[in-house]
Write a protein that holds these residues in place. Structure first.
Motif, PDB file in Angstrom:
ATOM      1  N   HIS A  48       0.841  -1.193   0.000  1.00  0.00           N
ATOM      2  CA  HIS A  48       0.000   0.000   0.000  1.00  0.00           C
ATOM      3  C   HIS A  48       0.882   1.251   0.000  1.00  0.00           C
ATOM      4  CE1 HIS A  48      -3.530   2.139   2.316  1.00  0.00           C
ATOM      5  NE2 HIS A  48      -2.999   2.930   1.418  1.00  0.00           N
ATOM      6  N   PHE A  49       1.827   1.284   0.917  1.00  0.00           N
ATOM      7  CA  PHE A  49       2.691   2.458   1.029  1.00  0.00           C
ATOM      8  C   PHE A  49       3.608   2.620  -0.190  1.00  0.00           C
ATOM      9  CE2 PHE A  49       3.506   4.757   5.250  1.00  0.00           C
ATOM     10  CZ  PHE A  49       3.375   5.981   4.640  1.00  0.00           C
ATOM     11  N   TYR A  50       4.234   1.541  -0.643  1.00  0.00           N
ATOM     12  CA  TYR A  50       5.118   1.625  -1.811  1.00  0.00           C
ATOM     13  C   TYR A  50       4.389   2.222  -3.013  1.00  0.00           C
ATOM     14  CZ  TYR A  50       8.056  -1.903   0.598  1.00  0.00           C
ATOM     15  OH  TYR A  50       8.818  -2.604   1.480  1.00  0.00           O
ATOM     16  N   HIS A  51       3.191   1.746  -3.253  1.00  0.00           N
ATOM     17  CA  HIS A  51       2.498   2.182  -4.456  1.00  0.00           C
ATOM     18  C   HIS A  51       1.855   3.552  -4.299  1.00  0.00           C
ATOM     19  CE1 HIS A  51       3.377  -1.988  -5.383  1.00  0.00           C
ATOM     20  NE2 HIS A  51       3.478  -1.512  -6.613  1.00  0.00           N
ATOM     21  N   THR A  52       1.701   4.008  -3.076  1.00  0.00           N
ATOM     22  CA  THR A  52       1.306   5.398  -2.848  1.00  0.00           C
ATOM     23  C   THR A  52       2.340   6.330  -3.485  1.00  0.00           C
ATOM     24  OG1 THR A  52       0.096   4.938  -0.822  1.00  0.00           O
ATOM     25  CG2 THR A  52       1.017   7.138  -1.033  1.00  0.00           C
ATOM     26  N   PHE A  53       3.609   6.019  -3.257  1.00  0.00           N
ATOM     27  CA  PHE A  53       4.678   6.861  -3.801  1.00  0.00           C
ATOM     28  C   PHE A  53       4.761   6.779  -5.323  1.00  0.00           C
ATOM     29  CE2 PHE A  53       6.288   6.079   0.599  1.00  0.00           C
ATOM     30  CZ  PHE A  53       6.097   7.375   1.051  1.00  0.00           C
ATOM     31  N   SER A  54       4.528   5.601  -5.884  1.00  0.00           N
ATOM     32  CA  SER A  54       4.585   5.488  -7.344  1.00  0.00           C
ATOM     33  C   SER A  54       3.460   6.292  -7.989  1.00  0.00           C
ATOM     34  CB  SER A  54       4.548   4.020  -7.797  1.00  0.00           C
ATOM     35  OG  SER A  54       3.276   3.445  -7.586  1.00  0.00           O
ATOM     36  N   ILE A  55       2.278   6.273  -7.388  1.00  0.00           N
ATOM     37  CA  ILE A  55       1.145   7.036  -7.927  1.00  0.00           C
ATOM     38  C   ILE A  55       1.439   8.534  -7.867  1.00  0.00           C
ATOM     39  CG2 ILE A  55      -1.288   7.638  -7.535  1.00  0.00           C
ATOM     40  CD1 ILE A  55      -1.552   4.670  -6.445  1.00  0.00           C
ATOM     41  N   ILE A  56       1.979   8.993  -6.753  1.00  0.00           N
ATOM     42  CA  ILE A  56       2.335  10.412  -6.635  1.00  0.00           C
ATOM     43  C   ILE A  56       3.413  10.779  -7.650  1.00  0.00           C
ATOM     44  CG2 ILE A  56       3.406  12.151  -5.127  1.00  0.00           C
ATOM     45  CD1 ILE A  56       1.945  10.719  -2.767  1.00  0.00           C
ATOM     46  N   LEU A  57       4.436   9.940  -7.785  1.00  0.00           N
ATOM     47  CA  LEU A  57       5.507  10.208  -8.749  1.00  0.00           C
ATOM     48  C   LEU A  57       4.953  10.306 -10.164  1.00  0.00           C
ATOM     49  CD1 LEU A  57       8.446  10.533  -9.634  1.00  0.00           C
ATOM     50  CD2 LEU A  57       8.625   8.032  -9.612  1.00  0.00           C
ATOM     51  N   MET A  58       4.090   9.382 -10.534  1.00  0.00           N
ATOM     52  CA  MET A  58       3.516   9.435 -11.885  1.00  0.00           C
ATOM     53  C   MET A  58       2.663  10.677 -12.064  1.00  0.00           C
ATOM     54  SD  MET A  58       2.711   5.501 -12.883  1.00  0.00           S
ATOM     55  CE  MET A  58       3.029   4.421 -11.486  1.00  0.00           C
ATOM     56  N   GLY A  59       1.936  11.082 -11.023  1.00  0.00           N
ATOM     57  CA  GLY A  59       1.163  12.318 -11.087  1.00  0.00           C
ATOM     58  C   GLY A  59       2.054  13.530 -11.289  1.00  0.00           C
ATOM     59  N   VAL A  60       3.186  13.551 -10.600  1.00  0.00           N
ATOM     60  CA  VAL A  60       4.146  14.658 -10.752  1.00  0.00           C
ATOM     61  C   VAL A  60       4.718  14.659 -12.172  1.00  0.00           C
ATOM     62  CG1 VAL A  60       6.409  15.525 -10.014  1.00  0.00           C
ATOM     63  CG2 VAL A  60       4.715  14.841  -8.308  1.00  0.00           C
ATOM     64  N   LEU A  61       5.081  13.499 -12.673  1.00  0.00           N
ATOM     65  CA  LEU A  61       5.628  13.409 -14.033  1.00  0.00           C
ATOM     66  C   LEU A  61       4.604  13.853 -15.069  1.00  0.00           C
ATOM     67  CD1 LEU A  61       7.593  10.057 -13.710  1.00  0.00           C
ATOM     68  CD2 LEU A  61       8.577  12.348 -13.991  1.00  0.00           C
ATOM     69  N   LEU A  62       3.352  13.494 -14.870  1.00  0.00           N
ATOM     70  CA  LEU A  62       2.303  13.966 -15.780  1.00  0.00           C
ATOM     71  C   LEU A  62       2.129  15.479 -15.666  1.00  0.00           C
ATOM     72  CD1 LEU A  62      -0.287  11.099 -15.285  1.00  0.00           C
ATOM     73  CD2 LEU A  62       0.742  11.771 -17.473  1.00  0.00           C
ATOM     74  N   HIS A  63       2.237  15.987 -14.465  1.00  0.00           N
ATOM     75  CA  HIS A  63       2.093  17.432 -14.242  1.00  0.00           C
ATOM     76  C   HIS A  63       3.236  18.215 -14.907  1.00  0.00           C
ATOM     77  CE1 HIS A  63       0.831  21.082 -12.255  1.00  0.00           C
ATOM     78  NE2 HIS A  63       2.069  21.265 -11.834  1.00  0.00           N
ATOM     79  N   ARG A  97       2.196  10.113 -22.490  1.00  0.00           N
ATOM     80  CA  ARG A  97       1.243  10.486 -21.436  1.00  0.00           C
ATOM     81  C   ARG A  97       0.162   9.424 -21.225  1.00  0.00           C
ATOM     82  NH1 ARG A  97       1.269  15.149 -19.336  1.00  0.00           N
ATOM     83  NH2 ARG A  97      -0.967  15.317 -19.002  1.00  0.00           N
ATOM     84  N   LYS A  98      -0.372   8.868 -22.309  1.00  0.00           N
ATOM     85  CA  LYS A  98      -1.431   7.863 -22.170  1.00  0.00           C
ATOM     86  C   LYS A  98      -0.903   6.625 -21.465  1.00  0.00           C
ATOM     87  CE  LYS A  98      -4.365   9.172 -26.008  1.00  0.00           C
ATOM     88  NZ  LYS A  98      -4.976   8.775 -27.276  1.00  0.00           N
ATOM     89  N   THR A  99       0.299   6.223 -21.818  1.00  0.00           N
ATOM     90  CA  THR A  99       0.896   5.040 -21.191  1.00  0.00           C
ATOM     91  C   THR A  99       1.134   5.297 -19.708  1.00  0.00           C
ATOM     92  OG1 THR A  99       1.977   4.510 -23.278  1.00  0.00           O
ATOM     93  CG2 THR A  99       2.817   3.396 -21.322  1.00  0.00           C
ATOM     94  N   LEU A 100       1.649   6.465 -19.379  1.00  0.00           N
ATOM     95  CA  LEU A 100       1.898   6.820 -17.979  1.00  0.00           C
ATOM     96  C   LEU A 100       0.585   6.936 -17.201  1.00  0.00           C
ATOM     97  CD1 LEU A 100       4.022   7.475 -15.846  1.00  0.00           C
ATOM     98  CD2 LEU A 100       3.954   9.864 -16.618  1.00  0.00           C
ATOM     99  N   THR A 101      -0.447   7.468 -17.841  1.00  0.00           N
ATOM    100  CA  THR A 101      -1.757   7.559 -17.204  1.00  0.00           C
ATOM    101  C   THR A 101      -2.316   6.170 -16.907  1.00  0.00           C
ATOM    102  OG1 THR A 101      -2.204   9.688 -18.258  1.00  0.00           O
ATOM    103  CG2 THR A 101      -4.117   8.451 -17.461  1.00  0.00           C
ATOM    104  N   TRP A 102      -2.169   5.256 -17.866  1.00  0.00           N
ATOM    105  CA  TRP A 102      -2.595   3.868 -17.637  1.00  0.00           C
ATOM    106  C   TRP A 102      -1.818   3.252 -16.473  1.00  0.00           C
ATOM    107  CZ3 TRP A 102      -6.426   0.698 -18.731  1.00  0.00           C
ATOM    108  CH2 TRP A 102      -7.286   1.038 -19.775  1.00  0.00           C
ATOM    109  N   ALA A 103      -0.517   3.492 -16.440  1.00  0.00           N
ATOM    110  CA  ALA A 103       0.318   2.940 -15.362  1.00  0.00           C
ATOM    111  C   ALA A 103      -0.160   3.442 -14.002  1.00  0.00           C
ATOM    112  CB  ALA A 103       1.785   3.311 -15.577  1.00  0.00           C
TER     113      ALA A 103
END
Length: 131
Positions: free
Chosen positions: A48-63, A73-79
Motif C-alpha cells: 500500500h505504502f510503496y504504491h502510494t509513492f509510485s502514484i504520486i511520482l507518476m502524477g508529478v511526471l504527468l504534471h 502520457r497515455k501510457t503513464l496515465t494507464w500505469a
C-alpha cells in the motif's frame, strides 16, 4: 486535471496507509496474532505504502510534462491508474482478509498484484518515450 488527481489520490492513499498501519499495529495486534495474519497485514501495508509513492511520482511526471514522459502520457496515465486500482484490490483484499479471516478473499489478491505488475511495465515503457 487528471495528473492532479493522481497526486490527490496518492496523498489520500498515503494518509490511509499510515492510519491503517497504526490501527493494525495497535488495535488489531492481538487479533492478527490470534488468527496468524500479522505477516499478511504487514505485506498489505508495505505494498500500500510503496504504491502510494509510485502514484504520486507518476502524477508529478504527468504534471511536469517533460522529456520522454510527455511523449507517452497515455501510457503513464494507464500505469498510474493500474497502480491505483491494483493497490486498492491487492492491499484491500488482504486488509479485509485480516479483519474478517475470510480466506477466499486471498484468491482475489493476485488480480491486484497483476495490475501492479502491469503498471510497472507501463511505467517503464513510458520512460522510453517511443510512440
Amino acid at each position: 486535471m487528471l495528473r492532479n488527481n493522481f497526486i490527490f489520490w496518492g496523498a489520500i492513499l498515503g494518509g490511509f496507509a499510515v492510519a491503517i498501519g497504526a490501527f493494525g499495529a495497535h488495535a488489531l495486534k492481538d487479533w492478527l496474532i490470534s488468527i496468524g495474519q500479522v505477516e499478511t497485514f504487514q505485506t498489505a501495508s508495505k505494498y500500500h505504502f510503496y504504491h502510494t509513492f509510485s502514484i504520486i511520482l507518476m502524477g508529478v511526471l504527468l504534471h511536469l510534462n517533460i522529456g520522454n514522459f510527455a511523449k507517452r502520457r497515455k501510457t503513464l496515465t494507464w500505469a498510474a491508474n493500474l497502480h491505483l486500482f491494483g493497490t486498492l484490490i491487492f492491499s484491500g483484499t488482504l486488509y479485509l482478509l485480516c479483519l474478517t479471516n475470510i480466506k477466499w478473499l486471498g484468491a482475489i489478491t493476485p488480480i491486484g498484484g497483476t495490475l501492479l505488475i502491469i503498471g510497472w511495465v507501463l511505467f517503464a515503457i513510458s520512460a522510453l518515450g517511443k510512440k
